[in-house]
Design a protein around this motif. Structure first.
Motif, mmCIF file in Angstrom:
data_model
loop_
_atom_site.group_PDB
_atom_site.id
_atom_site.type_symbol
_atom_site.label_atom_id
_atom_site.label_comp_id
_atom_site.label_asym_id
_atom_site.label_seq_id
_atom_site.Cartn_x
_atom_site.Cartn_y
_atom_site.Cartn_z
ATOM 1 N N ILE A 49 0.854 -1.180 0.000
ATOM 2 C CA ILE A 49 0.000 0.000 0.000
ATOM 3 C C ILE A 49 0.896 1.237 0.000
ATOM 4 O O ILE A 49 1.894 1.285 0.724
ATOM 5 C CB ILE A 49 -0.916 0.011 1.242
ATOM 6 N N CYS A 50 0.524 2.233 -0.802
ATOM 7 C CA CYS A 50 1.284 3.474 -0.824
ATOM 8 C C CYS A 50 0.378 4.598 -1.309
ATOM 9 O O CYS A 50 -0.804 4.387 -1.585
ATOM 10 C CB CYS A 50 2.510 3.357 -1.723
ATOM 11 N N HIS A 63 -9.670 7.166 -13.011
ATOM 12 C CA HIS A 63 -9.771 8.324 -12.107
ATOM 13 C C HIS A 63 -8.503 8.505 -11.280
ATOM 14 O O HIS A 63 -8.274 9.585 -10.740
ATOM 15 C CB HIS A 63 -10.978 8.189 -11.171
ATOM 16 N N ALA A 64 -7.724 7.455 -11.146
ATOM 17 C CA ALA A 64 -6.437 7.456 -10.440
ATOM 18 C C ALA A 64 -6.545 8.009 -9.020
ATOM 19 O O ALA A 64 -5.654 8.704 -8.549
ATOM 20 C CB ALA A 64 -5.369 8.190 -11.247
ATOM 21 N N GLN A 65 -7.630 7.668 -8.341
ATOM 22 C CA GLN A 65 -7.784 7.999 -6.923
ATOM 23 C C GLN A 65 -7.331 6.810 -6.073
ATOM 24 O O GLN A 65 -6.812 6.984 -4.984
ATOM 25 C CB GLN A 65 -9.250 8.312 -6.599
ATOM 26 N N VAL A 123 -4.566 8.273 -3.525
ATOM 27 C CA VAL A 123 -4.354 9.665 -3.142
ATOM 28 C C VAL A 123 -4.628 9.704 -1.638
ATOM 29 O O VAL A 123 -5.345 8.840 -1.108
ATOM 30 C CB VAL A 123 -5.257 10.647 -3.931
ATOM 31 N N PRO A 124 -4.064 10.662 -0.910
ATOM 32 C CA PRO A 124 -4.126 10.625 0.562
ATOM 33 C C PRO A 124 -5.525 10.505 1.172
ATOM 34 O O PRO A 124 -5.722 9.707 2.098
ATOM 35 C CB PRO A 124 -3.460 11.937 0.977
ATOM 36 N N TYR A 148 -9.592 7.163 4.078
ATOM 37 C CA TYR A 148 -10.985 6.725 4.145
ATOM 38 C C TYR A 148 -11.087 5.191 4.196
ATOM 39 O O TYR A 148 -11.820 4.636 5.014
ATOM 40 C CB TYR A 148 -11.765 7.267 2.943
ATOM 41 N N TYR A 149 -10.368 4.497 3.318
ATOM 42 C CA TYR A 149 -10.478 3.034 3.246
ATOM 43 C C TYR A 149 -9.613 2.311 4.279
ATOM 44 O O TYR A 149 -9.917 1.179 4.645
ATOM 45 C CB TYR A 149 -10.166 2.537 1.832
#
Length: 119
Positions: free
Chosen positions: A41-42, A77-79, A94-95, A100-101
């Motif tokens: 994860i990053c 969307h590259a989120q 994205v941060p 959130y997840y």
């Protein structure tokens, strides 16, 4: 298992190449019923950086390990981009989506390794 660990190391190198931050490796290999052996994860600071990190991970794995992902989702969307290497799942956020997840805390009993950000 050595091949999988090499793949994880190569993924981390691909992330670092594009200045991805907050790299966390979740070792799921000791937990029955998980969908893969590792989560990596990053995050990137923008959708453009998330997309660049995803491209770098794919390139590094193909060139250095001869591995191609079986599936990539989220590039439109590259989120949150998820890259499936079967035994390793890569999640690039994205941060705000990462917060959130909160994938890092799904498996409290898994071994977690945080990679220091490169300066």
């Amino acid at each position: 298992m050595d091949k999988i660990k090499r793949l994880v190391d190569t993924i981390v190198a691909g992330i670092q190449e594009k200045k991805g931050t907050g790299i966390t490796i979740i070792d799921l290999s000791g937990i029955d019923g998980t969908i893969c052996k590792y989560f990596v994860i990053c995050q990137g600071n923008s959708p453009m950086q998330v997309e660049a990190i995803a491209g770098s991970v794919g390139d590094y794995c193909r060139e250095k390990e001869g591995e191609k992902p079986v599936h990539v989702v989220g590039l439109e969307h590259a989120q949150w981009v998820a890259i499936d290497f079967v035994d390793v799942m890569v999640h690039i956020f994205v941060p705000d989506m990462r917060s959130y997840y909160d994938l890092e805390n799904l498996w409290q009993d898994a071994l977690r390794t945080d990679i220091p950000d490169e300066l």
